[in-house]
Design an enzyme around this catalytic site. Structure first.
Site, PDB file in Angstrom:
ATOM      1  N   HIS A 159       0.707  -1.195   0.006  1.00 48.56           N
ATOM      2  CA  HIS A 159      -0.085  -0.185   0.179  1.00 48.56           C
ATOM      3  C   HIS A 159       0.764   1.299  -0.018  1.00 48.56           C
ATOM      4  O   HIS A 159       0.381   2.181  -0.512  1.00 48.56           O
ATOM      5  CB  HIS A 159      -1.055   0.013   1.221  1.00 48.56           C
ATOM      6  CG  HIS A 159      -2.027  -0.846   0.981  1.00 48.56           C
ATOM      7  ND1 HIS A 159      -1.900  -2.025   0.924  1.00 48.56           N
ATOM      8  CD2 HIS A 159      -3.457  -0.142   0.598  1.00 48.56           C
ATOM      9  CE1 HIS A 159      -3.477  -2.369   0.939  1.00 48.56           C
ATOM     10  NE2 HIS A 159      -4.257  -1.293   0.524  1.00 48.56           N
ATOM     11  N   HIS A 209       0.560  -2.942   9.589  1.00 50.70           N
ATOM     12  CA  HIS A 209       1.895  -2.807   9.023  1.00 50.70           C
ATOM     13  C   HIS A 209       2.762  -2.245  10.253  1.00 50.70           C
ATOM     14  O   HIS A 209       2.111  -1.530  11.111  1.00 50.70           O
ATOM     15  CB  HIS A 209       2.202  -2.029   7.851  1.00 50.70           C
ATOM     16  CG  HIS A 209       1.937  -3.148   6.568  1.00 50.70           C
ATOM     17  ND1 HIS A 209       2.645  -3.963   6.016  1.00 50.70           N
ATOM     18  CD2 HIS A 209       0.875  -2.878   5.640  1.00 50.70           C
ATOM     19  CE1 HIS A 209       1.989  -4.492   4.881  1.00 50.70           C
ATOM     20  NE2 HIS A 209       1.071  -3.791   5.002  1.00 50.70           N
TER      21      HIS A 209
END
Length: 527
Positions: A159, A209
């Site tokens: 991302h 993350h």
């Protein structure tokens, strides 16, 4: 902490599963294999040592991420960051990228395809190379609208790579157009900043993350954007000449990159995404090369530009181009995917019998099945999947605590062993970051232990110190198990997604011209 515990979807693991279930499932635990040896036995030594070098950093940052998440969370931000994460997904870009070509922004579209596809491929390459887990849950909550996102490894963040590469390349493109009004320029800068921040910080906020993941993702995205920007003219001059040889070289490079993609230790879907977007680059180059040779192509501002003028076409034809183009892409996917799933298994079985197949781990061989069932596609959904996709975008999000993948499960088990070996539970009880460290490796949050203090945490550790650990943790991830993957899916993805790209930049623009949605066969000297 109390508010967080009240809002959390707790995942517990009191039900037992039989040894047969654990040993034969997709996320099997081999008999006698300790969690700390799982990756040592499945990775080459040099990859295992690199993983061990970075793993302590992933574990170190987890409590800080949990502290930040607890002190930042609100219901509004949960929904906002879960929703904006969709703007960094492959599905979003696969739908939006063709529009750049159909509206005449070929240079921008071509550059964004290159940085996006290479970002997806190389971030997935690194994920499968290092096999690093996401930050542990608990203590982190995983907030997402995607059921498959947690199945991937964490390092680096795709991302973040996508957001930075696309935003930076877009801003460089904007900077090269001095005729754009200052208000539009400032507005675009602000939009790019908000977009990039929302994606990157959202990955941390949503517990998907860690800092290491997004930092490396940022650098990878920036590097790819700069490389594409400074080499774009050289690349176009080399590829879009009269000879087809440069296209063949690109196709060979794509096949080689797909073939050398690292084998992951667990069933991570990164390879599937990498194959799809590698194919997109091949399809775009073939399509652009051919369309540039047709009578309908503009040579300005770059060779192979799709003719478009809102003044000449008007609103109705513009909308018709978009609707028709998207329908053709979805129709190609609907027809081609089951077609290749039907014709390829016998071919694979024949090639396998003569010993020419090079099988990949976690993909079922054609010799083990008769036909491929209808399968979902996380990169570009089918027409039948669009209603459920739209319902999920309207606000359905999950807030889960606990392992969600084989990588999560093995990390949970390995961290438990680490705590037992090193006796890391503090005798002073939960305080500051200690409470987050004490949740790491539990597999689920024991709220009573957090309240009562260290005595019950020690009891929890004693309970974990037996062979039920593996049963408990792998029972938790059963709802998140990856689907069965078939060997023919690799070639199918290469052909289907190369076809999608070809239709977008060549086939569909020609259809526009043939049915009266274009500007005619004459070439134009300027926009």
């Amino acid at each position: 902490m109390e508010m967080e515990l009240q809002e959390t979807t707790m995942i517990t693991a009191h039900a037992e599963s039989s040894p047969t279930q654990i040993e034969n499932g997709p996320n099997k635990v081999d008999a006698g294999l300790l969690p700390r040896d799982h990756y040592k036995n499945r990775l080459p030594l040099w990859r295992y040592e690199l993983r061990q070098l970075l793993l302590p950093l992933v574990r170190w940052e987890t409590p800080y991420l949990a502290w930040m998440q607890e002190h930042c969370r609100t219901p509004f931000l949960d929904s906002y960051f879960a929703l904006t994460a969709n703007l960094g997904t492959h599905t979003f870009f696969m739908i939006m990228l063709p529009l750049m070509f159909w509206f005449g922004y070929t240079s921008l579209g071509r550059g964004v395809v290159h940085v996006l596809a290479s970002g997806v491929f190389f971030s997935g390459f690194l994920k499968d190379l290092f096999c690093l887990p996401r930050p542990l849950s608990p203590p982190l909550h995983r907030i997402t609208m995607s059921g498959s996102a947690a199945l991937e490894y964490g390092f680096p963040s795709t991302h973040s790579t996508n957001a930075v590469s696309v935003a930076l390349y877009g801003l460089l493109y904007l900077h090269s157009k001095p005729d754009i009004p200052i208000n539009a320029r400032i507005g675009t800068y602000i939009l790019a900043t908000v977009y990039t921040f929302s994606i990157i910080f959202g990955r941390l906020y949503c517990g998907m993350h860690g800092f290491l993941d997004v930092i490396v993702g940022i650098f990878l995205g920036a590097w790819l954007a700069l490389m594409q920007w400074f080499l774009r003219d050289t690349f176009d001059h080399y590829v879009y000449g009269e000879s087809f040889i440069p296209i063949l070289i690109i196709l060979v490079c794509i096949i080689v990159l797909v073939r050398i993609h690292p084998e992951p230790a667990d069933a991570c879907p990164c390879f599937d995404d990498g194959v799809a977007f590698a194919a997109v680059i091949g399809g775009v180059e073939i399509g652009n090369w051919h369309f540039a040779k047709t009578q309908w192509s503009w040579s300005e501002p770059v060779v192979g530009t799709v003719p478009y003028s809102f003044e000449q076409l008007g609103l109705a034809k513009t909308v018709a181009r978009v609707v028709l183009g998207i329908l053709v892409i979805f129709l190609w996917r609907e027809v081609s995917k089951p077609f290749f799933h039907f014709i390829l298994p016998p071919v694979y079985r024949f090639i396998g019998r003569i010993g020419l197949l090079l099988p990949r781990r976690h993909f079922t061989s054609a010799s083990e099945y008769k036909k491929v069932p209808r399968l979902p596609d996380d990169t570009l959904p089918s027409l039948s999947e669009i209603p459920s996709l739209m319902r999920s975008v309207r606000g359905a999000r999950s807030d889960s605590v606990g392992p969600q993948s084989a990588a999560d499960a093995y990390e949970t088990l390995a961290y438990r062993e680490k705590r037992r070996r090193e006796s890391q539970v503090s005798a002073a009880g939960p305080s500051n970051f200690d409470k987050y460290e004490q949740e790491m490796g539990t597999g689920y949050v024991d709220t009573s232990a957090l309240i009562r203090g260290n005595h019950d945490l020690e009891a929890l550790e004693e309970k974990s110190d037996n062979e039920e650990d593996e049963r408990e943790v792998f029972k938790i991830i059963e709802p998140f198990k990856p689907r069965v993957r078939y060997d023919v899916e690799v070639v199918t993805k290469l052909v289907v997604y190369a076809g999608i790209a070809w239709w977008a930049v060549d086939g569909i623009p020609i259809i526009f011209e043939l049915i009266g949605l274009g500007l005619g066969p004459q070439r134009q000297e300027s926009r």
